[in-house]
Design an enzyme around this catalytic site. Structure first.
Site, PDB file in Angstrom:
ATOM      1  N   GLU A 189      69.392 -12.473  83.591  1.00 53.61           N
ATOM      2  CA  GLU A 189      68.668 -13.396  83.570  1.00 53.61           C
ATOM      3  C   GLU A 189      69.786 -14.665  82.924  1.00 53.61           C
ATOM      4  O   GLU A 189      69.606 -15.757  84.059  1.00 53.61           O
ATOM      5  CB  GLU A 189      67.827 -13.847  82.667  1.00 53.61           C
ATOM      6  CG  GLU A 189      66.387 -12.886  83.270  1.00 53.61           C
ATOM      7  CD  GLU A 189      66.180 -13.089  84.636  1.00 53.61           C
ATOM      8  OE1 GLU A 189      65.774 -14.205  85.080  1.00 53.61           O
ATOM      9  OE2 GLU A 189      65.217 -12.292  85.576  1.00 53.61           O
ATOM     10  N   SER A 469       7.059   7.840  60.713  1.00 58.71           N
ATOM     11  CA  SER A 469       6.920   9.039  59.045  1.00 58.71           C
ATOM     12  C   SER A 469       8.210   8.584  58.766  1.00 58.71           C
ATOM     13  O   SER A 469       8.490   9.108  57.812  1.00 58.71           O
ATOM     14  CB  SER A 469       6.533  10.110  59.828  1.00 58.71           C
ATOM     15  OG  SER A 469       5.420  10.647  60.137  1.00 58.71           O
TER      16      SER A 469
END
Length: 791
Positions: A189, A469
């Protein structure tokens, strides 16, 4: 005269007009130059200000517990493979890079990844382990030949809290970036990055000429600095104005910041992939996304592929366009060889290899959304949501992937089997399940619904259902906390009862629609007799029962209706888990946790979440209750657990069923795990399952799949075992036939002694001296046998 003056003036004006024009042009030129300088200066100032204040938003990352391998660890090969898959470890014939493994006949060789743990840096290692009969038998370091006592793998990343713009990145410091990556980026680049001042005029002119000749954009002349400026501050518009702005800002950044600072921003800012609505930025995250490895573990080929993608992340996407990506990678490899970054032979070798990317990238969505929701809610108690989405926090959670995977497998197989076996419509049942560790009350697994990975309604946290329960242990514990009045053998009346409340009369019924006369307390609990529980709850008072519930860790006010004693009150599965966790801890309360520690992105500790424990209830009373809850699982309503692998765990727990079988519950614990399971339907229609036929099955399957420890209850100092006659509840000689050893809180032991041959017949509600009623079930006799074996 006037005419002559006019003529002279005109001549004078004519004579001076070129000078004036030059003056005007000069003035205008200066003004334009000043404006241009000001404009460029302003752009430069803006770039400097914005770059200086630029704060890259980094998502918070949540990790599971690290997997610690050691000889003796209960783990089969399939479980290890699943965890390695979650960690994105890759199978290989030859383990050459961290994050790879091979297996052969019970022998697994793996190359662990390095990881910065809260207690220090763990380097990568090549280790070998053997597995036999569901346990790790040996563990060694391949390179040193040393036998290891323990090896720790990096924790699995299980989720992130992304910024609102959904950019995902792993910040990589310039000093930590691999030199080959930096050199390759420059080679491809911007070769002169460290030589220019942000722009290269000749390159721009050369690109401009090439583009004009081609009639389209075929060449770029941007430096890395210009590319960074464009990504950070400018649009993708192709115009002269944008190029001027780009150049001005690049010059400004170069003036005020170092090259390394600019390079670091570049390698973390560039866009490299799209995963749904998640944008992958920076090389650190891209390396994980494509290869499942950190940057430092990449070879020349992987580095070339990532750098090559800068030209067009979509065009050269290796998953979508592998041929293009391969050609581009090889092109970069050749360039690397020409630039002498790698040897030609290395480049040729790399060009012959496949792209070797992960077939399925790590998803941006958590595979455990229910647990992630709990983590987030607990974090939001102390952190702002914007901090979770921007500060790059590292959050170490309590999730155990082994248990989570066992939970998911258990839920899937059992729900399908229940629906099929009972003729229920497929996928008609829903579930919520959570598993915690007994020692620290840490959530190790959670499912908010029947579909693993479904981020929908989280029933563990948000579904509040009648608990049936499950509330009964609270009633009996409230009684046992009064040892001067109640013990495990205190006779309770399970005969018919009518309770007046709110202008009406309520007559509770037992599940089997029968009454059982006078029964000892432990039996009433183990067999889950409704009438006896209601009588007991009304005797000690609703307020007392609810106070005990609060002390068990369930906050809130509850409706003071007698029906609450049979579980009409509503709770979420996470609250149920908290309640039973306090029981499993012997009466010591500790809040449920899903987080162990939070760190900043730079590794600084923000907060630990140490275990906090508070004794809320007398351990003696809890011990007595837990012995009865063990009897529930052995010979009571949950006795179907007493088979297979679960038998050896000797768990304690309680079933729960609500009116018309709308809710099926089971909550219980082993020596190291607490789990609560709910099954039902979201539309509140009956599911046709009791606690024993629904939730209990899933609970048992979970415990059979994980390495749970047996429950061994240790009596506290204020508890003593006394031999009693099980019929009368009086003391008996230990040698007497039928005598059982029952735990009592000291001082509450029976004072009267019955001789072996003078046993008093069992009392009933109508006639305390009458012979005991014959039970139709064998359960009570089994309970006696269980108590005989208790001590």
């Amino acid at each position: 005269m006037k005419k002559k003056r006019t003529s002279r003036t005109a001549k004078k004006i004519k004579k001076k007009s070129p000078r004036l024009r030059r003056h005007l042009f000069l003035t205008a030129g200066v003004l334009i130059a000043l404006l241009l300088i000001g404009y460029i200066g302003r752009l430069g100032w803006e770039a400097r200000e914005r770059f200086g204040s630029k704060k890259w938003e980094l998502p918070a990352r949540v990790y599971a517990r690290p997997l610690e391998l050691y000889p003796g660890l209960a783990m089969n090969e399939a479980s290890l493979m699943k965890e390695l898959s979650l960690l994105s470890y890759r199978p290989a014939d030859r383990i050459a890079v961290p994050g790879s493994f091979s297996r052969k006949g019970g022998r697994v060789t793996l190359y662990s990844r390095p990881f910065a743990f809260p207690d220090g840096h763990e380097p990568s290692k090549k280790i070998r382990l053997t597995i036999a009969n569901g346990r790790i038998r040996s563990l060694s370091d391949i390179e040193t030949g040393e036998q290891l006592s323990i090896a720790r793998l990096d924790p699995a990343l299980i989720g992130s809290f992304y910024p609102t713009h959904h950019q995902d990145r792993l910040w990589v410091r310039f000093s930590e970036a691999p030199p080959l990556l930096i050199q390759t980026i420059m080679a491809v680049e911007d070769r002169d990055f460290y030589e220019h001042y942000g722009i290269k005029p000749l390159s721009i002119l050369r690109a401009l000429k090439a583009n004009i000749m081609a009639g389209k954009t075929v060449q770029g002349g941007s430096t890395l600095t210009q590319q960074l400026v464009k990504n950070l501050f400018l649009s993708r518009e192709k115009s002269l104005r944008r190029k001027i702005e780009e150049a001005a800002m690049a010059l400004s950044l170069e003036f005020f910041y170092t090259k390394d600072q600019i390079f670091e921003a570049y390698i973390n800012e560039v866009y490299l992939a799209q995963d749904g609505n998640r944008a992958i930025h920076g090389f650190g995250m891209a390396s994980r996304f494509y290869f499942g490895r950190s940057l430092e573990d990449l070879g020349a080929g992987e580095t070339a592929l990532l750098v090559g993608m800068l030209k067009g992340p979509s065009v050269y996407d290796p998953r979508k366009n592998p041929d293009r990506a391969l050609a581009r990678r090889n092109q970069v490899l050749k360039m690397m060889a020409r630039q002498k970054l790698i040897r030609p032979g290395e480049a040729n070798l790399a060009m012959k290899t496949r792209l070797d990317i992960l077939a399925r990238p790590p998803s941006g969505n958590s595979p455990f959304p229910a647990f992630m929701e709990l983590v987030k809610r607990q974090l939001l108690l102390e952190y702002e949501e914007k901090d979770l989405r921007s500060e790059g926090l590292r959050i170490f959670s309590t999730l155990d992937p082994q248990v989570q995977m066992a939970l998911e497998a258990s839920v899937t197989t059992e729900l399908n089997a229940i629906e099929s076996g009972r003729g229920l419509p497929k996928n008609s049942l829903e579930i919520a399940a959570v598993v915690t560790s007994t020692s620290a009350n840490e959530v190790v697994a959670m499912m908010g619904g029947r579909l693993p990975g479904d981020p929908g309604f989280n029933r563990v946290l948000d579904a509040r259902r009648p608990i049936g329960s499950l509330v009964k242990p609270v009633i009996y514990l409230s009684a046992l906390m009064r040892p001067q009045h109640y013990t495990l053998v205190t006779p309770l009346n399970d005969g018919p009862v009518e309770i007046k409340a709110a202008g009406s009369v309520w007559s509770p019924k037992n599940y089997d629609r029968r009454h059982h006369g006078i029964v000892p307390l432990y039996e009433a609990l183990a067999q889950s007799y409704n009438v006896a529980a209601v009588r007991l709850g009304m005797d000690i008072g609703l307020a007392t029962v609810f106070d005990t519930l609060n002390r068990l860790g369930v906050e809130g006010d509850f409706p003071a209706y007698p029906s609450a004693l049979l579980g009409a009150l509503e709770m979420s599965p996470i609250e149920v888990t908290q309640m039973y966790q306090t029981l499993a801890s012997g009466g010591f309360y500790s809040p449920i946790q899903s987080i162990q520690a939070v760190y900043r992105s730079d590794g600084e500790l923000l907060q630990r979440y140490p275990l906090t424990v508070r004794e809320n209830i007398d351990p003696g009373a809890v011990y007595l209750l837990n012995t009865a809850l063990q009897a529930v699982a052995t010979d009571g309503t949950a006795r179907s657990l007493d088979q297979g692998l679960v038998r050896r765990l000797t768990p304690a727990g309680k079933t729960g069923t609500t009116n018309d079988m709308r809710d099926s519950w089971f909550a219980g614990f082993t020596g190291d795990r607490v789990a609560a399971v709910w099954i039902g339907r979201d539309d509140n229609t009956p599911c046709g399952l009791s606690g024993a036929t629904g939730a209990l099955r899933v609970w048992g399957k979970i415990m059979s799949r994980i390495a749970a420890a047996p429950l061994t209850l240790t009596p506290p100092e204020n508890v003593a075992a006394i031999a009693v006659d099980p019929v009368t509840g009086m003391r008996a000689e230990p040698a007497c036939p039928g005598a059982v050893s029952v735990p009592f809180i000291r001082g509450s032991e029976p004072r009267e002694t019955v001789a072996c041959r003078q046993r008093i017949p069992k009392r009933t509600a109508e006639s305390p001296a009458a012979p005991p009623q014959r039970r139709s079930r064998s359960g009570p006799d089994n309970l006696l046998n269980w108590f005989k074996e208790l001590f």
